[in-house]
Design an enzyme around this catalytic site. Structure first.
Site, PDB file in Angstrom:
ATOM      1  N   GLN A   1     -84.203  21.157  12.171  1.00 18.14           N
ATOM      2  CA  GLN A   1     -82.775  21.497  12.138  1.00 18.14           C
ATOM      3  C   GLN A   1     -82.191  21.159  10.781  1.00 18.14           C
ATOM      4  O   GLN A   1     -82.277  20.030  10.315  1.00 18.14           O
ATOM      5  CB  GLN A   1     -82.004  20.744  13.220  1.00 18.14           C
ATOM      6  CG  GLN A   1     -80.508  21.065  13.196  1.00 18.14           C
ATOM      7  CD  GLN A   1     -79.691  20.224  14.159  1.00 18.14           C
ATOM      8  OE1 GLN A   1     -80.239  19.661  15.112  1.00 18.14           O
ATOM      9  NE2 GLN A   1     -78.399  20.123  13.922  1.00 18.14           N
TER      10      GLN A   1
ATOM     11  N   CYS B   1     -77.751  21.683  16.945  1.00 13.38           N
ATOM     12  CA  CYS B   1     -78.749  21.066  17.819  1.00 13.38           C
ATOM     13  C   CYS B   1     -78.750  21.695  19.208  1.00 13.38           C
ATOM     14  O   CYS B   1     -79.785  21.714  19.886  1.00 13.38           O
ATOM     15  CB  CYS B   1     -78.552  19.556  17.913  1.00 13.38           C
ATOM     16  SG  CYS B   1     -76.929  19.051  18.527  1.00 13.38           S
TER      17      CYS B   1
ATOM     18  N   HIS C   1     -75.968  14.524  20.196  1.00 12.89           N
ATOM     19  CA  HIS C   1     -77.103  15.319  19.715  1.00 12.89           C
ATOM     20  C   HIS C   1     -77.955  15.789  20.893  1.00 12.89           C
ATOM     21  O   HIS C   1     -78.125  15.063  21.875  1.00 12.89           O
ATOM     22  CB  HIS C   1     -77.944  14.460  18.762  1.00 12.89           C
ATOM     23  CG  HIS C   1     -79.083  15.180  18.125  1.00 12.89           C
ATOM     24  ND1 HIS C   1     -78.922  16.107  17.122  1.00 12.89           N
ATOM     25  CD2 HIS C   1     -80.427  15.108  18.353  1.00 12.89           C
ATOM     26  CE1 HIS C   1     -80.100  16.572  16.759  1.00 12.89           C
ATOM     27  NE2 HIS C   1     -81.032  15.987  17.489  1.00 12.89           N
TER      28      HIS C   1
ATOM     29  N   ASP D   1     -87.203  17.858  19.094  1.00 14.91           N
ATOM     30  CA  ASP D   1     -85.898  17.521  18.529  1.00 14.91           C
ATOM     31  C   ASP D   1     -85.913  17.961  17.071  1.00 14.91           C
ATOM     32  O   ASP D   1     -86.719  17.474  16.270  1.00 14.91           O
ATOM     33  CB  ASP D   1     -85.680  16.014  18.644  1.00 14.91           C
ATOM     34  CG  ASP D   1     -84.324  15.555  18.124  1.00 14.91           C
ATOM     35  OD1 ASP D   1     -83.696  16.289  17.335  1.00 14.91           O
ATOM     36  OD2 ASP D   1     -83.889  14.449  18.495  1.00 14.91           O
TER      37      ASP D   1
END
Length: 241
Positions: free
Chosen positions: A90, A96, A167, A195
């Site tokens: 990211q 996110c 997040h 993630d």
């Protein structure tokens, strides 16, 4: 040049399902709320869980331990991860939610409509590195438009200040590459955390029941480490029952 900054997505099944449908989801799969981590509340989630998303406060002890774990993995490695897992870094602020959606949908074996944004994105990302994949995301307006449309459709008013410490991360299951019998036979599964804010996919142990295994991990490694109540979880379910 100023950095790209999107509107934060709400952890809301309606928002995520709207995003998924507009991006090309062509199956009955849908996101559902996970109301709690106790067995009776997990039992309310439909069967066929393909992925779990978690919205959490990325601050304090949680943020510190994330950094320490990234450093440990860089230095010592980790349990081998199936190379077919799709992960991307990211770089867009507040993206996110879209990262969590992409990681959940692309790694769940759900169907996408031909020539849809998702189908085209996957095709463009073939043989690309995680950083090259995010370049594709940065250079196309397809997902930014879908993200913005979903963000403004939520139940809360879009804030003027777009800075947030909340997040999204995502959990999926993947074949255990150390226990694979043949190219087509899987002898074991692993829980994988995806993630975009980390340095790559992270192995979270053996997977016997994705929902229950993720619930246990989140309780022990996220909720236990924070006094915040700003946690929210959803499950991507097959929609077949």
């Amino acid at each position: 040049m100023s950095e790209s900054r999107w509107i934060p997505l709400e952890s809301n099944p309606d928002v995520f399902n709207s995003w998924a449908i507009n991006a090309g989801l062509a199956s009955k799969a849908q996101f559902e709320d996970i109301y709690g981590l106790d067995p009776e509340l997990l039992g309310m989630v439909s069967e066929g869980v393909k992925a779990v998303t978690l919205l959490f406060p990325c601050s304090g002890t949680i943020a510190t331990k994330r950094k320490e774990e990234d450093e440990k993995i860089a230095a010592q490695g980790q349990y081998p991860i199936d190379p077919t897992i799709f992960w991307m870094k990211q770089t867009i602020v507040n993206a996110c939610g879209t990262m969590g959606l992409l990681h959940a949908l692309i790694n769940s074996g759900v169907a996408f409509a031909d020539e849809s944004p998702l189908a085209r994105f996957i095709e463009e990302c073939k043989d690309k590195t995680p950083l090259e994949r995010v370049k594709v995301l940065e250079e196309t307006s397809l997902f930014e438009q879908i993200h913005t449309s979903a963000a403004v459709s939520g139940q809360t008013t879009v804030p003027e200040d777009l800075d947030t410490y909340l997040h999204f991360t995502c959990f999926v299951k993947a074949p255990d590459v150390t226990a694979r019998g043949t190219e087509t036979q899987v002898r074991g599964w692993r829980v994988i955390e995806l993630d975009g804010g980390r340095n790559g996919p992270i192995d979270r142990g053996e997977c016997t029941n994705l929902l229950q295994d993720v619930a246990k991990f989140v309780k022990e490694h996220y909720i236990k480490e924070s006094k915040s109540v700003n946690f929210s979880m959803m499950a991507l379910c097959s929609g077949q029952n």
